[in-house]
Scaffold this motif. Sequence first.
Motif, PDB file in Angstrom:
ATOM      1  N   ASP A  69       0.873  -1.176   0.000  1.00 12.32           N
ATOM      2  CA  ASP A  69       0.000   0.000   0.000  1.00 12.32           C
ATOM      3  C   ASP A  69       0.907   1.222   0.000  1.00 12.32           C
ATOM      4  O   ASP A  69       1.371   1.671   1.064  1.00 12.32           O
ATOM      5  N   PRO A  70       1.236   1.794  -1.179  1.00  8.29           N
ATOM      6  CA  PRO A  70       2.194   2.901  -1.249  1.00  8.29           C
ATOM      7  C   PRO A  70       1.816   4.093  -0.372  1.00  8.29           C
ATOM      8  O   PRO A  70       2.709   4.811   0.103  1.00  8.29           O
ATOM      9  N   TYR A  71       0.529   4.291  -0.149  1.00  9.22           N
ATOM     10  CA  TYR A  71       0.101   5.430   0.668  1.00  9.22           C
ATOM     11  C   TYR A  71       0.682   5.335   2.084  1.00  9.22           C
ATOM     12  O   TYR A  71       1.050   6.341   2.693  1.00  9.22           O
ATOM     13  N   LEU A  72       0.763   4.112   2.600  1.00 12.26           N
ATOM     14  CA  LEU A  72       1.275   3.921   3.951  1.00 12.26           C
ATOM     15  C   LEU A  72       2.795   4.042   4.028  1.00 12.26           C
ATOM     16  O   LEU A  72       3.368   4.009   5.119  1.00 12.26           O
ATOM     17  N   PHE A  73       3.451   4.200   2.870  1.00 11.67           N
ATOM     18  CA  PHE A  73       4.901   4.382   2.855  1.00 11.67           C
ATOM     19  C   PHE A  73       5.301   5.833   2.607  1.00 11.67           C
ATOM     20  O   PHE A  73       6.484   6.133   2.463  1.00 11.67           O
ATOM     21  N   ALA A  87      11.778  -0.956   3.156  1.00 10.41           N
ATOM     22  CA  ALA A  87      10.944  -2.135   2.901  1.00 10.41           C
ATOM     23  C   ALA A  87      11.500  -2.955   1.734  1.00 10.41           C
ATOM     24  O   ALA A  87      11.559  -4.193   1.784  1.00 10.41           O
ATOM     25  N   ALA A  88      11.931  -2.274   0.658  1.00 10.74           N
ATOM     26  CA  ALA A  88      12.467  -2.966  -0.511  1.00 10.74           C
ATOM     27  C   ALA A  88      13.718  -3.755  -0.163  1.00 10.74           C
ATOM     28  O   ALA A  88      13.924  -4.867  -0.654  1.00 10.74           O
ATOM     29  N   GLU A  89      14.554  -3.198   0.721  1.00 11.88           N
ATOM     30  CA  GLU A  89      15.780  -3.877   1.128  1.00 11.88           C
ATOM     31  C   GLU A  89      15.466  -5.185   1.856  1.00 11.88           C
ATOM     32  O   GLU A  89      16.167  -6.188   1.685  1.00 11.88           O
ATOM     33  N   LEU A  90      14.374  -5.187   2.631  1.00  5.31           N
ATOM     34  CA  LEU A  90      13.980  -6.390   3.360  1.00  5.31           C
ATOM     35  C   LEU A  90      13.310  -7.420   2.447  1.00  5.31           C
ATOM     36  O   LEU A  90      13.486  -8.630   2.618  1.00  5.31           O
ATOM     37  N   LEU A  91      12.527  -6.947   1.493  1.00  2.00           N
ATOM     38  CA  LEU A  91      11.715  -7.846   0.663  1.00  2.00           C
ATOM     39  C   LEU A  91      12.473  -8.443  -0.523  1.00  2.00           C
ATOM     40  O   LEU A  91      12.169  -9.562  -0.954  1.00  2.00           O
ATOM     41  N   ALA A 103      11.235  -0.638  -4.592  1.00  2.00           N
ATOM     42  CA  ALA A 103      11.167   0.692  -3.974  1.00  2.00           C
ATOM     43  C   ALA A 103      10.364   1.652  -4.838  1.00  2.00           C
ATOM     44  O   ALA A 103       9.586   2.478  -4.333  1.00  2.00           O
ATOM     45  N   GLU A 104      10.530   1.544  -6.159  1.00  2.00           N
ATOM     46  CA  GLU A 104       9.782   2.417  -7.076  1.00  2.00           C
ATOM     47  C   GLU A 104       8.277   2.175  -6.964  1.00  2.00           C
ATOM     48  O   GLU A 104       7.482   3.119  -6.950  1.00  2.00           O
ATOM     49  N   LYS A 105       7.881   0.904  -6.882  1.00  2.00           N
ATOM     50  CA  LYS A 105       6.451   0.590  -6.750  1.00  2.00           C
ATOM     51  C   LYS A 105       5.879   1.127  -5.435  1.00  2.00           C
ATOM     52  O   LYS A 105       4.739   1.601  -5.388  1.00  2.00           O
ATOM     53  N   LEU A 106       6.657   1.034  -4.365  1.00  2.00           N
ATOM     54  CA  LEU A 106       6.175   1.477  -3.051  1.00  2.00           C
ATOM     55  C   LEU A 106       6.228   2.987  -2.890  1.00  2.00           C
ATOM     56  O   LEU A 106       5.689   3.524  -1.903  1.00  2.00           O
ATOM     57  N   SER A 107       6.844   3.677  -3.846  1.00  2.00           N
ATOM     58  CA  SER A 107       6.958   5.138  -3.759  1.00  2.00           C
ATOM     59  C   SER A 107       5.813   5.860  -4.451  1.00  2.00           C
ATOM     60  O   SER A 107       5.751   7.095  -4.413  1.00  2.00           O
ATOM     61  N   GLU A 144      11.225   1.760  16.648  1.00  2.00           N
ATOM     62  CA  GLU A 144      10.956   2.429  15.384  1.00  2.00           C
ATOM     63  C   GLU A 144       9.660   1.919  14.770  1.00  2.00           C
ATOM     64  O   GLU A 144       9.161   0.851  15.113  1.00  2.00           O
ATOM     65  N   SER A 145       9.138   2.696  13.828  1.00  2.00           N
ATOM     66  CA  SER A 145       7.919   2.286  13.140  1.00  2.00           C
ATOM     67  C   SER A 145       8.180   1.023  12.328  1.00  2.00           C
ATOM     68  O   SER A 145       9.308   0.730  11.934  1.00  2.00           O
ATOM     69  N   ASN A 146       7.126   0.265  12.076  1.00  2.00           N
ATOM     70  CA  ASN A 146       7.217  -1.001  11.350  1.00  2.00           C
ATOM     71  C   ASN A 146       7.443  -0.723   9.859  1.00  2.00           C
ATOM     72  O   ASN A 146       6.556  -0.195   9.187  1.00  2.00           O
ATOM     73  N   PRO A 147       8.614  -1.074   9.310  1.00  2.00           N
ATOM     74  CA  PRO A 147       8.874  -0.764   7.895  1.00  2.00           C
ATOM     75  C   PRO A 147       8.040  -1.604   6.927  1.00  2.00           C
ATOM     76  O   PRO A 147       7.990  -1.311   5.737  1.00  2.00           O
ATOM     77  N   LEU A 148       7.396  -2.678   7.424  1.00  2.00           N
ATOM     78  CA  LEU A 148       6.580  -3.536   6.557  1.00  2.00           C
ATOM     79  C   LEU A 148       5.097  -3.445   6.885  1.00  2.00           C
ATOM     80  O   LEU A 148       4.318  -4.323   6.515  1.00  2.00           O
ATOM     81  N   ALA A 149       4.708  -2.364   7.558  1.00  2.00           N
ATOM     82  CA  ALA A 149       3.303  -2.228   7.967  1.00  2.00           C
ATOM     83  C   ALA A 149       2.356  -2.160   6.780  1.00  2.00           C
ATOM     84  O   ALA A 149       1.191  -2.548   6.882  1.00  2.00           O
TER      85      ALA A 149
END
Length: 595
Positions: A69-73, A87-91, A103-107, A144-149
């Motif tokens: 959900d890009p909005y939440l990122f 998130a991209a680094e983890l996934l 990262a581009e998709k989540l942005s 810290e906030s959840n990077p995969l929320a």
Amino acid sequence: MISLTLTLVMLAFVVRLLQVQAVEADTYAAKSRVNRYITHTIAAERGSITDRSGGELATTVDAYDIIGDPYLFTPEQSGSRDAPERAAELLAPILERDEDGLAEKLSAGDSRYAVLARRQSPQVWQQIKDLRDGFAEKAGSGGESNPLAGIYQEPHSKRIYPNRELAAGILGFVNAEGRGGGGLEAKLDKELAGEPGKITYAHSGGRRVPTESAREQPAVPGSDVRLTIDRDLQWAAQRAITEQVRTSGAQRGYVVVQDTRTGEILALANAPGFDPNDISAAGTGLGNPALQDAYEPGSTSKVMSMAAVLEEGAATPGTHVTVPNRLHRADRLFADDVDHPTWYLTLNGVLAKSSNLGTILAVEQLGTTQKEANKVLHSYLRKFGIGRPTGLGYPGETPGILAKPEDWSASQQYTIPFGQGLSINAVQAASVYSTIANGGVRVEPTLVRGTTGPDGRFTPAPEPRATRVISEKTAKTLARMLESVVGSEEGTGTKARIPGYRVAGKTGTSNRVDPDTGRYNGYTASFAGFAPADRPRVTVYCAVQDPDPDKGSYFGGQVCGPVYKQVTEFALKSLKVAPTGADPAKLPVTFEPRG
């Protein structure tokens, strides 16, 4: 002063409370709903495809689309300017995807939906879920906030073909979007796919809130499809044609097995094939050449010419036909495939020895003029199904090529009777012989026996259309003549003999049109027939495209005769067909000229 200060503070709180709960209540409620509620599509389970006995040919397993959900990122929602990158680094290592691409998709912050990876295994999703839940616990403890929320999954099903290459040309494949991309998967996509549902629920920190209710519209599963194919017979046909294509150094080949009484296709094998589980490795070979290739049939087509001659009363099996070494017609000299002295053949002998010249001479008797004879022959070719769809409705199927008789060239009017100058597909060729075996009645070929809906109710497929093409008497006469091709020592189909059974069949060797150049280059070797000849049960047709003469023969009897024998023997045993009881009636092949 203290009282005044407390009063002012309380007044500020009251004003803010009124602003939030009264003046701007709708705005904040909307924001809450945007961040709190999420809607998932519930994929419908795709129906299975089975053979005639219920053996699975295509089925489904659990899989998940990984969604972001890009909005939440966005920085406002995540509290971090590099949330997509984190998130991209983890996934990336889990999904085996490019980090920058994720990262581009989540942005894309103006979107609420981004597909990061389709149809991942349950193990992949479990890895992501465990990682996300671990970060959520840390965030709940003041970290810290959840990077995969903003990462979640949509349940899907992944198409699996347990028999790999078996019947792949029939089944086709499912594309990345989960829709049929070819074959019956595409043709029957609506029935197989079902109807997706959806669910809306509250979430917090990427996890569903269990105390909140959810709105759910259940998915409707797709129907299961039962084919006419016999899995064991399909395997035998596929093995036989694959081996022959390899041995003869050919481009490709096909085998069609059809029930002579019902029109059901029992096997439809292509070589080389492909594995629909991995279509990326298949290149351009994803179709079904047995239905999509149009080629000139050669001498297997002569049976239709003989049918017209017998049905019209122009000749009988014993009619004498004097066949010279060369025959001058139109602007050229026609010849048989071998040089020979003048042959003194009966009409039965013309078919047994596969004489092109004898066939031309016989077909000329269909009319008082060549134009009239052409018209009569064309009408029979059409009734046998040439130049029109088979009735299967298969994606990409070719109807073949059959020009109108008035458009036949000077040479075509003499080559079409022996199978050059017209084009067919392999199923059409098999159907011609099934028509003769079925007493002259053509039953449209079928591939589907019926469907089983979500309610468990089986619905049989509609009855195929049946059309009388020739009389039963003519069909029986043709069957006896076709036995001479295999049974007579002068016949061209001796390699198709099956001990204990009477076999009716015909060889074919035709010049092959190269699709790249449009010119003749190489040969098409073929064999068509049915057994037992006296009580037909099964039709088998084999064609091999462009066998290498340096690796053996390119003649139909030599290349496809053994394939026919191997597949037909297997079919007769599988169907528990008893051996033939009576000896065949031996029709004369030659005659003694007078004087």
